[in-house]
Motif scaffolding. Structure first.
Motif, PDB file in Angstrom:
ATOM      1  N   SER A   1      41.309  34.684  46.684  1.00 49.69           N
ATOM      2  CA  SER A   1      42.600  33.777  46.091  1.00 49.69           C
ATOM      3  C   SER A   1      43.919  34.503  46.255  1.00 49.69           C
ATOM      4  CB  SER A   1      42.486  33.902  44.525  1.00 49.69           C
ATOM      5  OG  SER A   1      41.499  33.055  44.205  1.00 49.69           O
TER       6      SER A   1
ATOM      7  N   LYS B   1      42.148  33.962  38.247  1.00 48.07           N
ATOM      8  CA  LYS B   1      40.902  34.458  39.061  1.00 48.07           C
ATOM      9  C   LYS B   1      41.246  35.945  39.404  1.00 48.07           C
ATOM     10  CE  LYS B   1      38.316  31.035  41.183  1.00 48.07           C
ATOM     11  NZ  LYS B   1      37.650  30.538  42.362  1.00 48.07           N
ATOM     12  N   ILE B   2      42.422  36.026  39.794  1.00 47.83           N
ATOM     13  CA  ILE B   2      42.495  37.593  40.115  1.00 47.83           C
ATOM     14  C   ILE B   2      42.707  38.460  39.306  1.00 47.83           C
ATOM     15  CG2 ILE B   2      44.651  39.074  41.076  1.00 47.83           C
ATOM     16  CD1 ILE B   2      45.116  36.444  42.896  1.00 47.83           C
TER      17      ILE B   2
ATOM     18  N   TRP C   1      37.172  36.697  43.916  1.00 48.54           N
ATOM     19  CA  TRP C   1      38.758  36.872  43.699  1.00 48.54           C
ATOM     20  C   TRP C   1      39.605  37.163  44.780  1.00 48.54           C
ATOM     21  CZ3 TRP C   1      41.353  41.150  43.770  1.00 48.54           C
ATOM     22  CH2 TRP C   1      40.801  42.488  43.701  1.00 48.54           C
TER      23      TRP C   1
ATOM     24  N   HIS D   1      44.476  30.418  40.627  1.00 46.52           N
ATOM     25  CA  HIS D   1      44.206  31.545  41.137  1.00 46.52           C
ATOM     26  C   HIS D   1      44.702  32.971  40.612  1.00 46.52           C
ATOM     27  CE1 HIS D   1      42.018  29.711  44.210  1.00 46.52           C
ATOM     28  NE2 HIS D   1      42.847  28.678  44.135  1.00 46.52           N
TER      29      HIS D   1
ATOM     30  N   LYS E   1      41.405  38.447  36.217  1.00 48.42           N
ATOM     31  CA  LYS E   1      40.110  38.389  35.295  1.00 48.42           C
ATOM     32  C   LYS E   1      38.994  38.866  36.600  1.00 48.42           C
ATOM     33  CE  LYS E   1      40.935  34.836  32.253  1.00 48.42           C
ATOM     34  NZ  LYS E   1      40.485  33.550  32.004  1.00 48.42           N
ATOM     35  N   ARG E   2      39.412  39.095  37.624  1.00 47.36           N
ATOM     36  CA  ARG E   2      38.308  39.528  38.829  1.00 47.36           C
ATOM     37  C   ARG E   2      37.233  38.859  38.862  1.00 47.36           C
ATOM     38  NH1 ARG E   2      41.514  43.373  41.748  1.00 47.36           N
ATOM     39  NH2 ARG E   2      42.416  45.094  40.123  1.00 47.36           N
ATOM     40  N   GLU E   3      37.371  37.565  38.703  1.00 47.37           N
ATOM     41  CA  GLU E   3      36.101  36.557  38.986  1.00 47.37           C
ATOM     42  C   GLU E   3      35.672  36.788  40.233  1.00 47.37           C
ATOM     43  OE1 GLU E   3      37.070  32.703  37.814  1.00 47.37           O
ATOM     44  OE2 GLU E   3      37.695  33.275  35.753  1.00 47.37           O
TER      45      GLU E   3
END
Length: 72
Positions: free
Chosen positions: A68, A57-58, A65, A54, A60-62
Motif C-alpha cells: 500500500s 491498511k498501513i 500492508w 490504504h 493497522k499493519r494488515e
C-alpha cells in the motif's frame, strides 16, 4: 439504468458530430460541461476512497500492508 444513460448520451454525441444543427450543438455543449463536472467528482471520490483504504491498511499493519505504501 446507468448503461442505458451511457448508450443514450453516447449516441447523442455521435449524432451531434454528424448533424451540425445549432439546437443539437447547444445541447451537446451543455452535456459536455456536465460530463466534466461528473468526471471530476468521480476522480476526487476515487482518490479519497483509495487513500482511505490504504492508509487504514498501513496504520493497522494488515497483511501485505507494504504494497500500500507505493500506491499512495
Amino acid at each position: 439504468m446507468p448503461l442505458f444513460l451511457t448508450i443514450f448520451f453516447g449516441c447523442f454525441m455521435v449524432v451531434q458530430f454528424f448533424v451540425p444543427h445549432p439546437w443539437v450543438a447547444s445541447i451537446s455543449t451543455r452535456l459536455q460541461g456536465w460530463t466534466v463536472i461528473v468526471a471530476a467528482a468521480a476522480v476526487v471520490l476515487g482518490v479519497a476512497n483509495l487513500s482511505w483504504i490504504h492508509l487504514g491498511k498501513i496504520s493497522k499493519r494488515e497483511k501485505d500492508w507494504l504494497y500500500s505504501i507505493p500506491l499512495l
